[in-house]
Write a protein that holds these residues in place. Sequence first.
Motif, PDB file in Angstrom:
ATOM      1  N   ILE A 161       5.623  -6.731  -7.802  1.00  0.00           N
ATOM      2  CA  ILE A 161       6.069  -5.341  -7.659  1.00  0.00           C
ATOM      3  C   ILE A 161       7.016  -5.254  -6.471  1.00  0.00           C
ATOM      4  N   GLU A 162       7.906  -4.310  -6.567  1.00  0.00           N
ATOM      5  CA  GLU A 162       8.826  -4.048  -5.466  1.00  0.00           C
ATOM      6  C   GLU A 162       9.126  -2.559  -5.436  1.00  0.00           C
ATOM      7  N   GLU A 163       9.601  -2.117  -4.303  1.00  0.00           N
ATOM      8  CA  GLU A 163       9.916  -0.688  -4.166  1.00  0.00           C
ATOM      9  C   GLU A 163      11.075  -0.330  -5.080  1.00  0.00           C
TER      10      GLU A 163
ATOM     11  N   HIS B 120      -3.240 -14.317 -28.549  1.00  0.00           N
ATOM     12  CA  HIS B 120      -3.286 -15.579 -29.286  1.00  0.00           C
ATOM     13  C   HIS B 120      -2.029 -16.380 -28.965  1.00  0.00           C
ATOM     14  N   GLY B 121      -2.165 -17.690 -28.863  1.00  0.00           N
ATOM     15  CA  GLY B 121      -1.015 -18.522 -28.550  1.00  0.00           C
ATOM     16  C   GLY B 121      -0.890 -18.719 -27.053  1.00  0.00           C
ATOM     17  N   GLY B 122       0.089 -19.507 -26.674  1.00  0.00           N
ATOM     18  CA  GLY B 122       0.268 -19.829 -25.264  1.00  0.00           C
ATOM     19  C   GLY B 122       1.136 -18.821 -24.538  1.00  0.00           C
ATOM     20  N   GLY B 123       1.069 -18.892 -23.229  1.00  0.00           N
ATOM     21  CA  GLY B 123       1.887 -18.044 -22.390  1.00  0.00           C
ATOM     22  C   GLY B 123       3.334 -18.482 -22.427  1.00  0.00           C
ATOM     23  N   LYS B 124       4.230 -17.568 -22.050  1.00  0.00           N
ATOM     24  CA  LYS B 124       5.657 -17.843 -22.079  1.00  0.00           C
ATOM     25  C   LYS B 124       6.311 -17.307 -20.821  1.00  0.00           C
ATOM     26  N   GLN B 125       7.212 -18.103 -20.263  1.00  0.00           N
ATOM     27  CA  GLN B 125       8.040 -17.650 -19.149  1.00  0.00           C
ATOM     28  C   GLN B 125       9.049 -16.652 -19.709  1.00  0.00           C
ATOM     29  N   LEU B 126       9.281 -15.559 -19.027  1.00  0.00           N
ATOM     30  CA  LEU B 126      10.221 -14.551 -19.494  1.00  0.00           C
ATOM     31  C   LEU B 126      11.551 -14.692 -18.780  1.00  0.00           C
ATOM     32  N   SER B 127      12.602 -14.550 -19.538  1.00  0.00           N
ATOM     33  CA  SER B 127      13.933 -14.481 -18.938  1.00  0.00           C
ATOM     34  C   SER B 127      14.512 -13.141 -19.352  1.00  0.00           C
ATOM     35  N   GLY B 128      15.007 -12.433 -18.437  1.00  0.00           N
ATOM     36  CA  GLY B 128      15.490 -11.088 -18.708  1.00  0.00           C
ATOM     37  C   GLY B 128      14.803 -10.116 -17.778  1.00  0.00           C
ATOM     38  N   GLU B 129      15.198  -8.878 -17.872  1.00  0.00           N
ATOM     39  CA  GLU B 129      14.663  -7.859 -16.980  1.00  0.00           C
ATOM     40  C   GLU B 129      13.661  -6.984 -17.716  1.00  0.00           C
ATOM     41  N   TYR B 130      12.431  -7.435 -17.773  1.00  0.00           N
ATOM     42  CA  TYR B 130      11.342  -6.680 -18.380  1.00  0.00           C
ATOM     43  C   TYR B 130      10.542  -6.045 -17.264  1.00  0.00           C
ATOM     44  N   SER B 131      10.273  -4.756 -17.391  1.00  0.00           N
ATOM     45  CA  SER B 131       9.637  -4.081 -16.258  1.00  0.00           C
ATOM     46  C   SER B 131       8.871  -2.835 -16.681  1.00  0.00           C
ATOM     47  N   VAL B 132       8.068  -2.357 -15.722  1.00  0.00           N
ATOM     48  CA  VAL B 132       7.414  -1.054 -15.793  1.00  0.00           C
ATOM     49  C   VAL B 132       7.799  -0.329 -14.514  1.00  0.00           C
ATOM     50  N   SER B 133       8.468   0.786 -14.677  1.00  0.00           N
ATOM     51  CA  SER B 133       8.926   1.576 -13.539  1.00  0.00           C
ATOM     52  C   SER B 133       8.019   2.785 -13.371  1.00  0.00           C
ATOM     53  N   VAL B 134       7.430   2.918 -12.184  1.00  0.00           N
ATOM     54  CA  VAL B 134       6.506   4.012 -11.903  1.00  0.00           C
ATOM     55  C   VAL B 134       7.075   4.861 -10.771  1.00  0.00           C
ATOM     56  N   SER B 135       7.189   6.164 -11.034  1.00  0.00           N
ATOM     57  CA  SER B 135       7.537   7.107  -9.972  1.00  0.00           C
ATOM     58  C   SER B 135       6.637   8.327 -10.141  1.00  0.00           C
ATOM     59  N   LYS B 136       6.715   9.252  -9.220  1.00  0.00           N
ATOM     60  CA  LYS B 136       5.815  10.406  -9.260  1.00  0.00           C
ATOM     61  C   LYS B 136       5.945  11.205 -10.549  1.00  0.00           C
TER      62      LYS B 136
ATOM     63  N   SER C 218       0.828  -1.211   0.000  1.00  0.00           N
ATOM     64  CA  SER C 218       0.000   0.000   0.000  1.00  0.00           C
ATOM     65  C   SER C 218       0.863   1.263   0.000  1.00  0.00           C
ATOM     66  N   ARG C 219       1.915   1.246   0.785  1.00  0.00           N
ATOM     67  CA  ARG C 219       2.783   2.417   0.895  1.00  0.00           C
ATOM     68  C   ARG C 219       3.443   2.754  -0.443  1.00  0.00           C
ATOM     69  N   ILE C 220       4.005   1.750  -1.125  1.00  0.00           N
ATOM     70  CA  ILE C 220       4.722   2.052  -2.369  1.00  0.00           C
ATOM     71  C   ILE C 220       3.764   2.392  -3.517  1.00  0.00           C
ATOM     72  N   ILE C 221       2.546   1.839  -3.477  1.00  0.00           N
ATOM     73  CA  ILE C 221       1.563   2.195  -4.516  1.00  0.00           C
ATOM     74  C   ILE C 221       1.099   3.635  -4.310  1.00  0.00           C
ATOM     75  N   ASN C 222       0.788   4.004  -3.089  1.00  0.00           N
ATOM     76  CA  ASN C 222       0.358   5.380  -2.810  1.00  0.00           C
ATOM     77  C   ASN C 222       1.466   6.389  -3.076  1.00  0.00           C
ATOM     78  N   ALA C 223       2.714   5.986  -2.853  1.00  0.00           N
ATOM     79  CA  ALA C 223       3.851   6.880  -3.081  1.00  0.00           C
ATOM     80  C   ALA C 223       4.263   6.931  -4.549  1.00  0.00           C
ATOM     81  N   LYS C 224       3.653   6.100  -5.392  1.00  0.00           N
ATOM     82  CA  LYS C 224       4.039   5.990  -6.811  1.00  0.00           C
ATOM     83  C   LYS C 224       5.540   5.761  -6.916  1.00  0.00           C
ATOM     84  N   ASN C 225       6.015   4.711  -6.260  1.00  0.00           N
ATOM     85  CA  ASN C 225       7.447   4.442  -6.219  1.00  0.00           C
ATOM     86  C   ASN C 225       7.692   2.944  -6.276  1.00  0.00           C
ATOM     87  N   TYR C 226       7.425   2.347  -7.443  1.00  0.00           N
ATOM     88  CA  TYR C 226       7.592   0.895  -7.542  1.00  0.00           C
ATOM     89  C   TYR C 226       7.942   0.464  -8.954  1.00  0.00           C
TER      90      TYR C 226
END
Length: 173
Positions: free
Chosen positions: A166-168, A58-74, A39-47
């Motif tokens: 998600i992580e801080e 379409h197609g099946g799901g795939k396990q990802l290897s690598g650093e794929y991300s969405v970075s959210v800050s204020k 809750s703290r990191i979501i409210n702070a927009k810092n995750y």
Amino acid sequence: MKRLLKILGVTLICVYSFNTVNAQTAKADKKAARSVETSRIINAKNYIFNANYVLPLHGGGKQLSGEYSVSVSKNKLVIYLPYFGRAYIAPMDASDGGIKLNTIHFDYKAERNKKGNWDVVIKPKDRETSGSKDVQLLRLSISADGYASLQVTSLNRESISFNGTIEEQKKEK
């Protein structure tokens, strides 16, 4: 002798029950602490949402290897995700695959739902920013434990979903 065995048996049962209750209490305390942290990191927009599984339309799901991300800050949104699916318009630059966006212009709305989880909607606003012409909407569903699913809606591509955690976000030095 029988009486001594009964007392020993009752004592062992009490000790085992006490340890089980303590373990359950510790687990509940950790879960509550993780919920407060989420809750703290979501409210702070810092995750950062770290994607580890992709579910194309379409197609099946795939396990990802690598650093794929969405970075959210204020004041910044950075997206670096792969794309598997149908594109309605091919990118002009062949090396411009995946979902990439780096912008400071976006709307952010986070709400708790009835189950106590978080629903986050992110809309990039600046259509002149590289990548934002295609990304229309990001919808994150985040559990109190920090597990999340992300749905990306694009203008020129089919929707795609990701699972992850998600992580801080660490402070930049």
